[in-house]
Design a protein around this motif. Structure first.
Motif, short mmCIF file in Angstrom:
data_model
loop_
_atom_site.label_atom_id
_atom_site.label_comp_id
_atom_site.label_asym_id
_atom_site.label_seq_id
_atom_site.Cartn_x
_atom_site.Cartn_y
_atom_site.Cartn_z
N ALA A 147 0.84 -1.20 0.00
CA ALA A 147 0.00 0.00 0.00
C ALA A 147 0.87 1.26 0.00
N VAL A 148 1.99 1.20 0.75
CA VAL A 148 2.90 2.35 0.77
C VAL A 148 3.51 2.56 -0.61
N ALA A 149 3.93 1.46 -1.25
CA ALA A 149 4.53 1.58 -2.58
C ALA A 149 3.54 2.16 -3.58
N ASP A 150 2.27 1.78 -3.46
CA ASP A 150 1.26 2.29 -4.38
C ASP A 150 1.05 3.79 -4.21
N ARG A 151 1.33 4.31 -3.00
CA ARG A 151 1.14 5.74 -2.75
C ARG A 151 2.21 6.60 -3.42
N LEU A 152 3.37 6.01 -3.68
CA LEU A 152 4.46 6.80 -4.23
C LEU A 152 4.14 7.23 -5.66
N PRO A 153 4.37 8.49 -5.99
CA PRO A 153 4.12 8.95 -7.36
C PRO A 153 5.15 8.36 -8.32
N ALA A 154 4.83 8.36 -9.58
CA ALA A 154 5.74 7.81 -10.59
C ALA A 154 7.10 8.49 -10.54
N SER A 155 7.12 9.76 -10.17
CA SER A 155 8.37 10.51 -10.13
C SER A 155 9.32 10.03 -9.03
N ALA A 156 8.80 9.23 -8.07
CA ALA A 156 9.63 8.75 -6.96
C ALA A 156 10.42 7.51 -7.35
N TRP A 157 10.17 6.98 -8.55
CA TRP A 157 10.82 5.73 -8.98
C TRP A 157 11.68 5.98 -10.20
N THR A 214 14.10 -1.51 -10.61
CA THR A 214 13.30 -0.32 -10.36
C THR A 214 13.20 -0.09 -8.86
N GLY A 215 13.40 1.14 -8.41
CA GLY A 215 13.32 1.41 -6.98
C GLY A 215 13.15 2.89 -6.73
N PRO A 216 12.92 3.26 -5.48
CA PRO A 216 12.80 4.68 -5.15
C PRO A 216 14.04 5.43 -5.56
N GLY A 217 13.89 6.70 -5.82
CA GLY A 217 14.99 7.50 -6.33
C GLY A 217 16.05 7.83 -5.32
#
Length: 204
Positions: A164-174, A190-193
């Motif tokens: 659920a946390v991962a789904d909250r991240l905007p596309a720009s965070a990856w 693929t991972g957080p920036g």
């Protein structure tokens, strides 16, 4: 503990510590730590010993640098007669696989082996004490966790499933980042920036 030439040959600023386990198939019951347990290399439950290993990898190469034998609690650590027959020292106590990983990582860091990251599979990502250890040492980590794992958000006030946390991240965070050269070229992941996601969202 480590060969004196180890860092001379492989040491680099991009060094990473990698923790993983493997099993050793056995026929009998006398080898220390052997029992019927899940083994990833076979993909099923087998009669096996399990070892936890620590590797070091950098742009200059890779090497195994430490290992620990996993001793199951009930069938081994609490069985004095069996321990004696196998020659298990009296001071050896039960330790989970994440605990064994933490012991090796601590020993490596204390020995001066620099690493900016630690990585491992879900069996180690599920260990909160291992994650806390890495954070206390200021080491970044990429450890797999189950989607159902609860992580703390909102400055630790709320527990939410990791997916659920991962789904909250905007596309720009990856963003996609190379995991190194493979058989078919460089393998992207693929991972957080950054090392952690925004503090008001949480990490997973």
């Amino acid at each position: 503990m480590y060969a004196p030439t180890f860092l001379e040959h492989l040491g680099a600023e991009d060094g990473v510590l990698i923790v993983d386990e493997t099993g050793f198939l056995k026929k009998g019951t006398a080898s220390a730590g052997v029992q019927r347990q899940y083994i990833g290399t076979a993909g099923r439950i087998e009669n096996t010993q399990v070892g936890v290993f620590l590797a070091y990898a950098s742009s200059r190469g890779r090497a195994l640098i430490d290992r620990r034998l996993y001793l199951p609690d009930a069938s081994w650590c609490q069985n004095t007669e069996r321990r004696t027959r196998a020659g298990v020292p009296d001071h050896v106590e039960f330790a989970t696989k994440p605990t064994l990983a933490g012991q090796m990582i601590t020993a490596a860091l204390d020995a001066g082996i620099g690493a900016s990251w630690v990585t491992g599979v879900e069996a180690y990502g599920q260990g909160p004490h291992l994650r806390a250890l890495l954070e206390s040492r200021g080491i970044g980590y990429v450890l797999a966790v189950a989607c159902s794992t609860r992580v703390r958000v909102s400055q630790g006030r709320t527990a939410v499933r990791a997916d659920a946390v991962a789904d909250r991240l905007p596309a720009s965070a990856w963003h996609r980042q190379s995991a190194g050269a493979g058989a078919k070229g460089r393998a992207p992941t693929t991972g957080p920036g950054s090392r952690s996601a925004p503090t008001d969202i949480g990490t997973c």
